[in-house]
Scaffold this motif. Structure first.
Motif, PDB file in Angstrom:
ATOM      1  N   ALA A  13    -129.245   5.657  17.156  1.00  0.00           N
ATOM      2  CA  ALA A  13    -130.239   4.938  16.346  1.00  0.00           C
ATOM      3  C   ALA A  13    -131.334   5.858  15.830  1.00  0.00           C
ATOM      4  N   LEU A  14    -131.485   7.031  16.441  1.00  0.00           N
ATOM      5  CA  LEU A  14    -132.533   7.970  16.049  1.00  0.00           C
ATOM      6  C   LEU A  14    -132.041   9.041  15.078  1.00  0.00           C
ATOM      7  N   ILE A  15    -130.729   9.110  14.878  1.00  0.00           N
ATOM      8  CA  ILE A  15    -130.150  10.120  13.996  1.00  0.00           C
ATOM      9  C   ILE A  15    -130.290   9.666  12.540  1.00  0.00           C
ATOM     10  N   GLN A  16    -130.933  10.492  11.734  1.00  0.00           N
ATOM     11  CA  GLN A  16    -131.173  10.136  10.338  1.00  0.00           C
ATOM     12  C   GLN A  16    -130.189  10.859   9.407  1.00  0.00           C
ATOM     13  N   LYS A  17    -130.377  10.657   8.118  1.00  0.00           N
ATOM     14  CA  LYS A  17    -129.420  11.158   7.125  1.00  0.00           C
ATOM     15  C   LYS A  17    -129.525  12.671   6.923  1.00  0.00           C
ATOM     16  N   VAL A  18    -128.438  13.242   6.416  1.00  0.00           N
ATOM     17  CA  VAL A  18    -128.403  14.634   5.971  1.00  0.00           C
ATOM     18  C   VAL A  18    -128.446  14.697   4.449  1.00  0.00           C
ATOM     19  N   VAL A  19    -127.798  13.735   3.798  1.00  0.00           N
ATOM     20  CA  VAL A  19    -127.893  13.586   2.336  1.00  0.00           C
ATOM     21  C   VAL A  19    -128.116  12.109   2.016  1.00  0.00           C
ATOM     22  N   ASP A  20    -128.649  11.844   0.838  1.00  0.00           N
ATOM     23  CA  ASP A  20    -128.829  10.461   0.394  1.00  0.00           C
ATOM     24  C   ASP A  20    -127.476   9.789   0.239  1.00  0.00           C
ATOM     25  N   PHE A  21    -127.384   8.569   0.732  1.00  0.00           N
ATOM     26  CA  PHE A  21    -126.113   7.857   0.618  1.00  0.00           C
ATOM     27  C   PHE A  21    -126.356   6.359   0.710  1.00  0.00           C
ATOM     28  N   ASP A  22    -125.873   5.634  -0.288  1.00  0.00           N
ATOM     29  CA  ASP A  22    -125.978   4.183  -0.320  1.00  0.00           C
ATOM     30  C   ASP A  22    -124.603   3.611   0.028  1.00  0.00           C
ATOM     31  N   VAL A  23    -124.473   3.020   1.217  1.00  0.00           N
ATOM     32  CA  VAL A  23    -123.166   2.568   1.681  1.00  0.00           C
ATOM     33  C   VAL A  23    -122.575   1.486   0.787  1.00  0.00           C
ATOM     34  N   LYS A  24    -123.425   0.786   0.035  1.00  0.00           N
ATOM     35  CA  LYS A  24    -122.930  -0.287  -0.834  1.00  0.00           C
ATOM     36  C   LYS A  24    -122.350   0.237  -2.150  1.00  0.00           C
ATOM     37  N   HIS A  25    -122.824   1.390  -2.590  1.00  0.00           N
ATOM     38  CA  HIS A  25    -122.426   1.866  -3.914  1.00  0.00           C
ATOM     39  C   HIS A  25    -121.785   3.260  -3.927  1.00  0.00           C
ATOM     40  N   ASP A  26    -122.054   4.071  -2.926  1.00  0.00           N
ATOM     41  CA  ASP A  26    -121.575   5.454  -2.929  1.00  0.00           C
ATOM     42  C   ASP A  26    -120.336   5.608  -2.050  1.00  0.00           C
ATOM     43  N   GLN A  27    -119.590   6.662  -2.340  1.00  0.00           N
ATOM     44  CA  GLN A  27    -118.475   6.985  -1.465  1.00  0.00           C
ATOM     45  C   GLN A  27    -118.269   8.490  -1.402  1.00  0.00           C
ATOM     46  N   PHE A  28    -117.657   8.912  -0.291  1.00  0.00           N
ATOM     47  CA  PHE A  28    -117.245  10.290  -0.101  1.00  0.00           C
ATOM     48  C   PHE A  28    -115.768  10.415  -0.452  1.00  0.00           C
ATOM     49  N   ASN A 215    -117.577  25.660  20.771  1.00  0.00           N
ATOM     50  CA  ASN A 215    -119.002  25.953  20.561  1.00  0.00           C
ATOM     51  C   ASN A 215    -119.561  25.257  19.327  1.00  0.00           C
ATOM     52  N   CYS A 216    -118.684  24.746  18.474  1.00  0.00           N
ATOM     53  CA  CYS A 216    -119.108  24.106  17.219  1.00  0.00           C
ATOM     54  C   CYS A 216    -118.529  22.694  17.154  1.00  0.00           C
ATOM     55  N   PRO A 217    -119.236  21.707  17.713  1.00  0.00           N
ATOM     56  CA  PRO A 217    -118.724  20.332  17.741  1.00  0.00           C
ATOM     57  C   PRO A 217    -118.537  19.769  16.331  1.00  0.00           C
ATOM     58  N   ASP A 218    -117.781  18.702  16.258  1.00  0.00           N
ATOM     59  CA  ASP A 218    -117.500  18.041  14.980  1.00  0.00           C
ATOM     60  C   ASP A 218    -118.794  17.505  14.366  1.00  0.00           C
ATOM     61  N   PRO A 219    -119.177  17.984  13.172  1.00  0.00           N
ATOM     62  CA  PRO A 219    -120.414  17.506  12.534  1.00  0.00           C
ATOM     63  C   PRO A 219    -120.395  16.023  12.184  1.00  0.00           C
ATOM     64  N   ASP A 220    -119.216  15.406  12.210  1.00  0.00           N
ATOM     65  CA  ASP A 220    -119.156  13.980  11.898  1.00  0.00           C
ATOM     66  C   ASP A 220    -119.881  13.138  12.947  1.00  0.00           C
ATOM     67  N   LEU A 221    -120.154  13.719  14.106  1.00  0.00           N
ATOM     68  CA  LEU A 221    -120.981  13.034  15.096  1.00  0.00           C
ATOM     69  C   LEU A 221    -122.358  12.721  14.520  1.00  0.00           C
ATOM     70  N   ILE A 222    -122.831  13.590  13.638  1.00  0.00           N
ATOM     71  CA  ILE A 222    -124.132  13.385  12.977  1.00  0.00           C
ATOM     72  C   ILE A 222    -123.946  12.670  11.643  1.00  0.00           C
ATOM     73  N   LEU A 223    -122.971  13.103  10.855  1.00  0.00           N
ATOM     74  CA  LEU A 223    -122.785  12.573   9.512  1.00  0.00           C
ATOM     75  C   LEU A 223    -122.272  11.130   9.500  1.00  0.00           C
ATOM     76  N   LYS A 224    -121.446  10.794  10.484  1.00  0.00           N
ATOM     77  CA  LYS A 224    -120.883   9.433  10.604  1.00  0.00           C
ATOM     78  C   LYS A 224    -120.149   9.031   9.340  1.00  0.00           C
ATOM     79  N   VAL A 225    -119.276   9.922   8.906  1.00  0.00           N
ATOM     80  CA  VAL A 225    -118.459   9.678   7.722  1.00  0.00           C
ATOM     81  C   VAL A 225    -117.014   9.475   8.165  1.00  0.00           C
ATOM     82  N   THR A 226    -116.374   8.501   7.589  1.00  0.00           N
ATOM     83  CA  THR A 226    -114.952   8.280   7.864  1.00  0.00           C
ATOM     84  C   THR A 226    -114.148   9.042   6.830  1.00  0.00           C
ATOM     85  N   PHE A 227    -113.303   9.968   7.269  1.00  0.00           N
ATOM     86  CA  PHE A 227    -112.556  10.817   6.347  1.00  0.00           C
ATOM     87  C   PHE A 227    -111.233  10.211   5.911  1.00  0.00           C
ATOM     88  N   SER A 228    -110.831   9.136   6.515  1.00  0.00           N
ATOM     89  CA  SER A 228    -109.539   8.557   6.183  1.00  0.00           C
ATOM     90  C   SER A 228    -109.607   7.815   4.858  1.00  0.00           C
TER      91      SER A 228
END
Length: 228
Positions: A13-28, A215-228
């Motif tokens: 709950a304390l982890i904030q964004k790395v880039v601007d992203f609107d879940v309703k309109h944007d996609q990766f 030594n380099c964990p998966d950054p998706d732990l922070i980004l919370k992006v689904t790659f599928s």
């Protein structure tokens, strides 16, 4: 002792964004830079402008705000630069996540941090402008490397400077300041910097994969992006 993943999950709950992203309109859009991607010819890879055009066309065609991917990916694209070659084995395994977006795209700090170091790694194919921040969450210390930034992102930085969560820390750089790549952010988590400042390998030899991934964990732990 908690693992890195457990620490991040318990403080999600304390982890904030790395880039601007609107879940309703944007996609990766996941982008593949392995040998399976036969669209990326040597002609494209050898010309940064053509490479940038290829990325931009993919994003536009798929109505995506960002391209994404790369962690634990064995990439053929590094053949474009001798920076990744060694005598015994070339470095090809990517240790961070790349976020492909236009020059000037804002980059933010996801949690309270201090500046560990910064540098302009200006070899062809390198990080270009680089910022490394040091974090501590529930006693767990780690670092995040932000690469391929604009040169003016370094203005006002000094080692040890406090950077609050949510602060804009940088913008994406042009090819002249980002190591001659299409504009993107290389975002990498690093537990042990091994005494390094301003730099840490973002690509390793495949034979050293287990050591570096540990030594380099998966950054998706922070980004919370689904790659599928």
């Amino acid at each position: 002792m908690q693992t890195f993943e457990q620490v991040i999950q318990s403080n999600a709950a304390l982890i904030q964004k790395v880039v601007d992203f609107d879940v309703k309109h944007d996609q990766f859009l996941p982008l593949d830079f392995t040998a399976a991607n036969t669209e990326l010819t040597d002609r494209i890879l050898d010309d940064t402008d053509l490479f940038s055009d290829w990325v931009n066309e993919k994003l536009a065609k798929n109505n995506a705000r960002y391209g994404i991917g790369g962690y634990n990916e064995h990439r053929t694209i590094y053949s474009r630069s001798t920076h990744f070659d060694t005598e015994e084995e070339p470095r090809r395994l990517h240790l961070g996540v790349d976020i492909w977006a236009p020059v000037g795209t804002p980059v933010y700090n996801f949690y309270d941090a201090n500046v560990q170091s910064f540098a302009n790694n200006n070899n062809f194919g390198d990080y270009g402008t680089t910022i490394i921040l040091a974090y501590e969450i529930d006693g767990f210390k780690f670092n995040a490397l932000y690469g391929h930034l604009s040169l003016d992102s370094l203005n006002g930085l000094e080692q040890g400077k406090f950077i609050p969560a949510g602060a804009k820390i940088a913008t994406l750089g042009s090819k002249e300041e980002n190591g001659y790549w299409p504009p993107h952010l290389h975002f990498q988590l690093i537990e042990n910097m091994e005494g390094l400042k301003g730099d840490y390998p973002g690509v390793c030899k495949f034979s050293e994969r287990e050591k570096y991934l540990a030594n380099c964990p998966d950054p998706d732990l922070i980004l919370k992006v689904t790659f599928s």
